[in-house]
Write an enzyme that holds these catalytic residues in place. Sequence first.
Site, PDB file in Angstrom:
ATOM      1  CG  HIS A  28      -1.868  -1.149   1.284  1.00  0.00           C
ATOM      2  ND1 HIS A  28      -1.466  -2.424   1.635  1.00  0.00           N
ATOM      3  CD2 HIS A  28      -3.201  -1.231   1.014  1.00  0.00           C
ATOM      4  CE1 HIS A  28      -2.512  -3.237   1.590  1.00  0.00           C
ATOM      5  NE2 HIS A  28      -3.575  -2.537   1.221  1.00  0.00           N
ATOM      6  CG  HIS A 258      -5.802   1.917  -0.609  1.00  0.00           C
ATOM      7  ND1 HIS A 258      -5.678   2.406   0.670  1.00  0.00           N
ATOM      8  CD2 HIS A 258      -6.124   0.598  -0.479  1.00  0.00           C
ATOM      9  CE1 HIS A 258      -5.912   1.437   1.532  1.00  0.00           C
ATOM     10  NE2 HIS A 258      -6.191   0.323   0.866  1.00  0.00           N
ATOM     11  CD  GLU A 407     -21.421  -4.826  25.124  1.00  0.00           C
ATOM     12  OE1 GLU A 407     -22.374  -5.132  25.862  1.00  0.00           O
ATOM     13  OE2 GLU A 407     -21.501  -3.975  24.199  1.00  0.00           O
ATOM     14  CG  HIS A 469     -29.925 -11.361  26.697  1.00  0.00           C
ATOM     15  ND1 HIS A 469     -30.585 -10.785  25.636  1.00  0.00           N
ATOM     16  CD2 HIS A 469     -29.497 -10.323  27.481  1.00  0.00           C
ATOM     17  CE1 HIS A 469     -30.568  -9.464  25.771  1.00  0.00           C
ATOM     18  NE2 HIS A 469     -29.910  -9.157  26.872  1.00  0.00           N
TER      19      HIS A 469
END
Length: 661
Positions: A28, A258, A407, A469
């Site tokens: 890159h 890129h 989280e 859950h």
Amino acid sequence: MTEVSSVSLANAVRALSIDAVEQAKSGHPGLPLGAADVATVLFTKVLKYNAADPTWPDRDRFVLSAGHGSMLLYALLHLSGEKSMTLEEIRNFRQFGSKTPGHPEYGHTAGVEMTTGPLGQGLATSVGFALAERMLAAEFGDVVDHRTYVLASDGDLMEGVSQEAIALAGHLRLNRLIVLWDDNGISIDGAISVSDSVDQLKRFESAGWAATRVDGHDSAAILAALETAQKSDKPTLIACKTVIGFGAPTRAGKSKAHGEPLGAEEMAGTKAALNWPHAPFEVPDDILAAWRAAGARGAKAQAEWQAKVDALEPARRAEFLRRLEGRLPAALAEVVAAEKRRLASVDTAVATRKASEAALKVLAPAVPELITGSADLTGSNNTKVEATPAISPGNYAGRYVHWGIREHGMAAAVNGMTLHGGLIPSGATFLAFADYCRPALRLAALMGIGSIEVLTHDSIGLGEDGPTHQPVEHLAALRAIPGLLVFRPADATETLECWQAALENRAAPSVLALTRQNLPAVRREFVAENLSARGAYELSAASAEAKVTLFASGSEVEIALDAQKILEGEGVATRVVSVPCFELFLRQNDAARREIIGAAPVRVAVEAGIPMGWDLFLGREGAFVGMTGFGASAPFRKLFEHFGIDAAAVACAARNGLKGL
């Protein structure tokens, strides 16, 4: 001697980067060409580092969050004089065994602070670096005094984890965190405008950051912005407006710059535009000497830091150095043994999440570097104890982090704190939300670092919250990550042992999967050895030569023991093996593993999850009692009955196995 210009220094970075990409036929070049001016100012004028000792504890940290631009970092390390980053390594970019892999890898290349590549992770992890610095400074004073700098791309800022990260850093006022955004307006698909129109400066400012914009090719402006950021009472974003592929005749400012080599013609045009007439991989002596002088600037700061450490009161200095060296307190084993003796005399049913809290009450005072926290589930995860008071914005003299409902960001920041050193951090949430932590857990395993996550409500046993859950595939999914230690203890004693094993395994991340529902004590006798550290062990022997071996983890060990009673009552000699950690079992030698598995012709495993992975113990012929689909909303006892996860089902599976002999 004429002073070498910042432009010439930056062009050395550019030239080495495009030479290496061209030779590898892969890489890159766009980011190194575009961000070289920014990185050069940082490394030559601002960053506190010593190329002769890239791991000295009070160095500034530099995180290349845009890990695809790895040649930028490798060029900086080589030019500044990091001894293992030789010109030969630069020439071997992306080749097998080189120290210059496609994306930077922690522990593989000196000077790389973390493994980056998955966008957003470097930025999010840097929050942990910055937080660890502030917490250690609050405890030990000015022997901890450094900053964390991040080079981030547009992609880093678009990834969702970046929002959690910047919100955390802004809330906690981590003013030692400075993000340099390579604001080139280009992604692989083309202009950023095809997919994004966020005003990033306003976004960061709304999260409590200072934010400014500069010309990323104006060295004086970059330096001024960095000096201002160093004085800020907030974390800082510096949007550096750059041109991707800077200098490339036909690719500059375009997405084609890129991720592929420039090619001979484009590279020649680029070097002409940069006024760089030198042969591939050649850096003029005056430019290299100026870079090496910059790389040695930090030697003075390091010597001053060492003098401060030497001046500390002896006991305080010894504690500080113990932390930095990653040595656990000598008293840990004694504390664990005393608590195990106490637990052997207790016959109380307790959820392993509560057993974990009890373990932390004795471990946290004994291990002062242990940091706990939770993603807004403190009362459910049970990770806060008296010895871990909470930190707050501007007040870092605590040991508990309220991560908020973040989280993704929590797991990444825990990695950053671990990588920083001096602390053993742990986060916490529900096991079903391990999917949100997974990218960071995978990186922790790849890096070989001892991050810890406490994941409670570990099965359908959580009950009424229902299948959204209730984790059924999560244990298998986590066990699939190479190098991640997944602990699922069966009672309070195993929970304590699993915590001890997690603390002692500093070269591997750990997950503690813990129950919501109460479990009886299955270990009723004191054994000095940490049996859980074997990964699996015989918990209950057969009355004679075993015909059946029952394997179980966590809450299902109780079921296996009840099934053993049924089978033994029918005259079938049956043994029970508790399996708290597959990965530690696999570390045992062949003889030890064979002994644990045993010679019984029938094998049955029981776990309230899917069977994936259990063939390690069962082979092809063994039977599994557990889940094959998602759970349901009901009290946990009704769920175990409905899904047939009980002692009768285990005994039936064993009888069926015996019939087939």
